[in-house]
Design a protein around this motif. Structure first.
Motif, PDB file in Angstrom:
ATOM      1  N   TRP A  50       0.842  -1.180   0.000  1.00 18.32           N
ATOM      2  CA  TRP A  50       0.000   0.000   0.000  1.00 18.32           C
ATOM      3  C   TRP A  50       0.886   1.241   0.000  1.00 18.32           C
ATOM      4  N   LYS A  51       0.329   2.371   0.236  1.00 20.09           N
ATOM      5  CA  LYS A  51       1.119   3.590   0.357  1.00 20.09           C
ATOM      6  C   LYS A  51       0.407   4.575   1.281  1.00 20.09           C
ATOM      7  N   VAL A  52       1.149   5.571   1.733  1.00 16.62           N
ATOM      8  CA  VAL A  52       0.584   6.622   2.572  1.00 16.62           C
ATOM      9  C   VAL A  52      -0.143   7.620   1.685  1.00 16.62           C
ATOM     10  N   ASN A  53      -1.419   7.857   2.011  1.00 15.23           N
ATOM     11  CA  ASN A  53      -2.181   8.878   1.288  1.00 15.23           C
ATOM     12  C   ASN A  53      -1.917  10.268   1.857  1.00 15.23           C
ATOM     13  N   GLY A  54      -1.826  10.354   3.161  1.00 12.64           N
ATOM     14  CA  GLY A  54      -1.628  11.644   3.807  1.00 12.64           C
ATOM     15  C   GLY A  54      -1.587  11.483   5.313  1.00 12.64           C
ATOM     16  N   ILE A  55      -1.321  12.572   6.008  1.00 18.83           N
ATOM     17  CA  ILE A  55      -1.155  12.558   7.459  1.00 18.83           C
ATOM     18  C   ILE A  55      -2.030  13.642   8.083  1.00 18.83           C
ATOM     19  N   SER A  56      -2.684  13.273   9.169  1.00 18.22           N
ATOM     20  CA  SER A  56      -3.475  14.232   9.933  1.00 18.22           C
ATOM     21  C   SER A  56      -2.963  14.230  11.372  1.00 18.22           C
TER      22      SER A  56
ATOM     23  N   VAL B  44      -7.713   7.434  18.153  1.00 16.88           N
ATOM     24  CA  VAL B  44      -6.581   7.281  17.232  1.00 16.88           C
ATOM     25  C   VAL B  44      -5.395   8.136  17.654  1.00 16.88           C
ATOM     26  N   GLY B  45      -5.424   8.636  18.877  1.00 19.94           N
ATOM     27  CA  GLY B  45      -4.273   9.334  19.417  1.00 19.94           C
ATOM     28  C   GLY B  45      -3.966  10.656  18.745  1.00 19.94           C
ATOM     29  N   VAL B  46      -2.685  10.960  18.656  1.00 24.42           N
ATOM     30  CA  VAL B  46      -2.248  12.296  18.233  1.00 24.42           C
ATOM     31  C   VAL B  46      -1.957  12.401  16.746  1.00 24.42           C
ATOM     32  N   ALA B  47      -2.030  11.291  16.006  1.00 29.77           N
ATOM     33  CA  ALA B  47      -1.776  11.368  14.559  1.00 29.77           C
ATOM     34  C   ALA B  47      -2.421  10.187  13.848  1.00 29.77           C
ATOM     35  N   TRP B  48      -2.852  10.453  12.621  1.00 29.78           N
ATOM     36  CA  TRP B  48      -3.432   9.419  11.744  1.00 29.78           C
ATOM     37  C   TRP B  48      -2.677   9.445  10.420  1.00 29.78           C
ATOM     38  N   ILE B  49      -2.084   8.308  10.058  1.00 28.69           N
ATOM     39  CA  ILE B  49      -1.403   8.155   8.772  1.00 28.69           C
ATOM     40  C   ILE B  49      -2.339   7.349   7.884  1.00 28.69           C
ATOM     41  N   ASP B  50      -2.957   8.028   6.941  1.00 30.83           N
ATOM     42  CA  ASP B  50      -3.970   7.392   6.108  1.00 30.83           C
ATOM     43  C   ASP B  50      -3.318   6.521   5.040  1.00 30.83           C
ATOM     44  N   LEU B  51      -3.810   5.277   4.905  1.00 22.86           N
ATOM     45  CA  LEU B  51      -3.271   4.352   3.928  1.00 22.86           C
ATOM     46  C   LEU B  51      -4.182   4.246   2.710  1.00 22.86           C
TER      47      LEU B  51
ATOM     48  N   LYS C  85      -5.370   1.676   1.468  1.00 22.08           N
ATOM     49  CA  LYS C  85      -6.428   0.711   1.748  1.00 22.08           C
ATOM     50  C   LYS C  85      -7.546   1.442   2.481  1.00 22.08           C
ATOM     51  N   PRO C  86      -8.762   1.535   1.922  1.00 23.64           N
ATOM     52  CA  PRO C  86      -9.839   2.303   2.552  1.00 23.64           C
ATOM     53  C   PRO C  86     -10.108   1.876   3.995  1.00 23.64           C
ATOM     54  N   HIS C  87     -10.284   2.873   4.860  1.00 26.22           N
ATOM     55  CA  HIS C  87     -10.607   2.709   6.284  1.00 26.22           C
ATOM     56  C   HIS C  87      -9.428   2.216   7.124  1.00 26.22           C
ATOM     57  N   TYR C  88      -8.254   2.124   6.556  1.00 25.26           N
ATOM     58  CA  TYR C  88      -7.093   1.647   7.316  1.00 25.26           C
ATOM     59  C   TYR C  88      -6.045   2.742   7.451  1.00 25.26           C
ATOM     60  N   GLY C  89      -5.373   2.722   8.596  1.00 31.45           N
ATOM     61  CA  GLY C  89      -4.317   3.698   8.822  1.00 31.45           C
ATOM     62  C   GLY C  89      -3.383   3.257   9.929  1.00 31.45           C
ATOM     63  N   ILE C  90      -2.335   4.038  10.106  1.00 28.04           N
ATOM     64  CA  ILE C  90      -1.397   3.885  11.218  1.00 28.04           C
ATOM     65  C   ILE C  90      -1.669   5.051  12.157  1.00 28.04           C
ATOM     66  N   HIS C  91      -1.839   4.778  13.434  1.00 33.44           N
ATOM     67  CA  HIS C  91      -2.256   5.868  14.332  1.00 33.44           C
ATOM     68  C   HIS C  91      -1.751   5.655  15.752  1.00 33.44           C
ATOM     69  N   GLY C  92      -1.933   6.656  16.568  1.00 34.01           N
ATOM     70  CA  GLY C  92      -1.566   6.591  17.974  1.00 34.01           C
ATOM     71  C   GLY C  92      -2.625   5.884  18.794  1.00 34.01           C
ATOM     72  N   SER C  93      -2.443   5.919  20.112  1.00 32.97           N
ATOM     73  CA  SER C  93      -3.363   5.217  20.996  1.00 32.97           C
ATOM     74  C   SER C  93      -3.382   5.878  22.364  1.00 32.97           C
TER      75      SER C  93
ATOM     76  N   VAL D  65       7.866  10.472   7.299  1.00 34.94           N
ATOM     77  CA  VAL D  65       7.114   9.931   6.154  1.00 34.94           C
ATOM     78  C   VAL D  65       6.089  10.943   5.680  1.00 34.94           C
ATOM     79  N   GLY D  66       5.527  10.675   4.519  1.00 34.59           N
ATOM     80  CA  GLY D  66       4.519  11.578   3.974  1.00 34.59           C
ATOM     81  C   GLY D  66       3.770  10.907   2.845  1.00 34.59           C
ATOM     82  N   GLY D  67       2.944  11.672   2.162  1.00 36.65           N
ATOM     83  CA  GLY D  67       2.180  11.122   1.048  1.00 36.65           C
ATOM     84  C   GLY D  67       3.061  10.430   0.042  1.00 36.65           C
ATOM     85  N   GLY D  68       2.687   9.194  -0.321  1.00 37.35           N
ATOM     86  CA  GLY D  68       3.452   8.437  -1.293  1.00 37.35           C
ATOM     87  C   GLY D  68       4.427   7.458  -0.689  1.00 37.35           C
ATOM     88  N   THR D  69       4.734   7.540   0.618  1.00 38.70           N
ATOM     89  CA  THR D  69       5.647   6.587   1.243  1.00 38.70           C
ATOM     90  C   THR D  69       5.097   5.173   1.101  1.00 38.70           C
ATOM     91  N   ALA D  70       5.945   4.247   0.659  1.00 40.28           N
ATOM     92  CA  ALA D  70       5.521   2.858   0.479  1.00 40.28           C
ATOM     93  C   ALA D  70       5.254   2.208   1.827  1.00 40.28           C
TER      94      ALA D  70
END
Length: 319
Positions: free
Chosen positions: A225-231, A263-270, A272-280, A309-314
């Motif tokens: 997948w890849k990173v779509n963006g960061i919030s 989702v803690g202090v940051a959401w890294i949107d992937l 894959k719809p509805h999936y991300g890397i996030h805090g806790s 990391v940022g948008g486009g990171t594998a």
């Protein structure tokens, strides 16, 4: 003589166990500097802090060994070309000891650390949605997050100290102002290892963090997948239809931002719809419990990750 031997044996058997080395700045800062040092609690705590400073996190620093600690050591050994299986051997200590900074340092509590507002965090999503923000429940929790440590450890390091009083000087893990990560080229999440590894643009491992990576109900979506963006400091849009364990009667809710947001202090949107890397909001659970499919890190680890990391990171999610 027989009676003397019996008396001596009784004295040995009835003698109190030797007390463990107390956790003090001196005992921890001096631990692990001898090749023959056995990993007692001071050694484990110092290793956790030095690993954190090297961006090979064991999660919440607590002075206790466990699966996250072994994974952090094993990842560090592999990245440094050190033979080992996740144990603190002499070669690992030699590499860690290249960081000459004290593992524990003193810190004076600031007004901002105890300003709050602090309030209990409700369990139900509908009740969370009623709050203006999901900040910390206490000054102890806030300091624990700041220094990547369990509140219980901070209390143990600071007997008799008031962790809610500005101006109080306390002993804390030395994890602030560490070297920043270079630009990341690829994120690899291991389901079986319960880790997130960051590689630089040349393919070298530069960081590893413990991660919670899904469950039988919401398995990790293996693949590329890849990173779509960061919030940063995101609000959380709760939709009960996406949660297998949602309670009957739950409705959609917007959960305000804050470190105790789901989702803690940051959401890294992937991608894959509805999936991300996030805090806790539950750092002690990371790497030890399941998630709803997404990849959970501690708040401080995801905050470190988003700097590299940022948008486009594998992103590669593997078994």
């Amino acid at each position: 003589m027989k009676h003397a031997h019996i008396a001596l044996l009784a004295a040995v058997l009835c003698a109190p166990a030797l007390a463990a080395t107390p956790l003090t700045a001196d005992s921890v800062n001096g631990a692990g500097k001898s090749a023959t040092a056995k990993p007692g609690k001071p050694e484990i705590l110092r290793a956790q802090i030095l690993l954190d400073r090297a961006h090979f996190s064991s999660g919440e620093i607590d002075g206790a060994s466990g699966t996250n600690m072994r994974a952090a050591i094993a990842g560090y050994q592999k990245a440094r070309g050190i033979a080992g299986n996740g144990a603190l051997n002499a070669a690992t200590w030699a590499a860690l000891n290249a960081d000459s900074a004290d593992a524990l340092t003193t810190y004076t509590i600031l007004d901002a650390d105890v300003a709050g507002p602090f309030q209990p965090i409700p369990e139900e999503m509908a009740d969370k949605a009623k709050l203006p923000a999901l900040g910390f429940a206490s000054a102890e929790e806030a300091l624990g997050e700041k220094f990547h440590a369990s509140p219980a450890l901070l209390k143990a390091l600071n007997p008799g100290k008031d962790l809610a009083r500005a101006g109080e000087q306390i002993v804390v893990p030395n994890v602030l102002d560490t070297e920043p990560l270079p630009k990341g080229g690829k994120i690899v999440v291991s389901k079986s290892g319960r880790t997130l590894t960051l590689l630089d643009t040349a393919g070298k491992t530069i960081a590893q963090f413990p991660a919670s990576t899904g469950s039988e109900h919401d398995p990790l979506p293996l693949g590329d997948w890849k990173v779509n963006g960061i919030s940063k400091n995101p609000v959380f849009h709760y939709n009960p239809k996406l949660f297998w364990d949602a309670k009957a009667g739950d409705t959609k809710a917007t959960i305000p931002a804050g470190p105790n947001n789901p989702v803690g202090v940051a959401w890294i949107d992937l991608s894959k719809p509805h999936y991300g890397i996030h805090g806790s909001p539950m750092p002690a659970s990371i790497g030890k419990t399941q998630s709803h499919g997404c990849i959970r890190l501690t708040n401080w680890d995801v905050a470190t990750l988003v700097t590299a990391v940022g948008g486009g990171t594998a992103v590669q999610l593997v078994q």
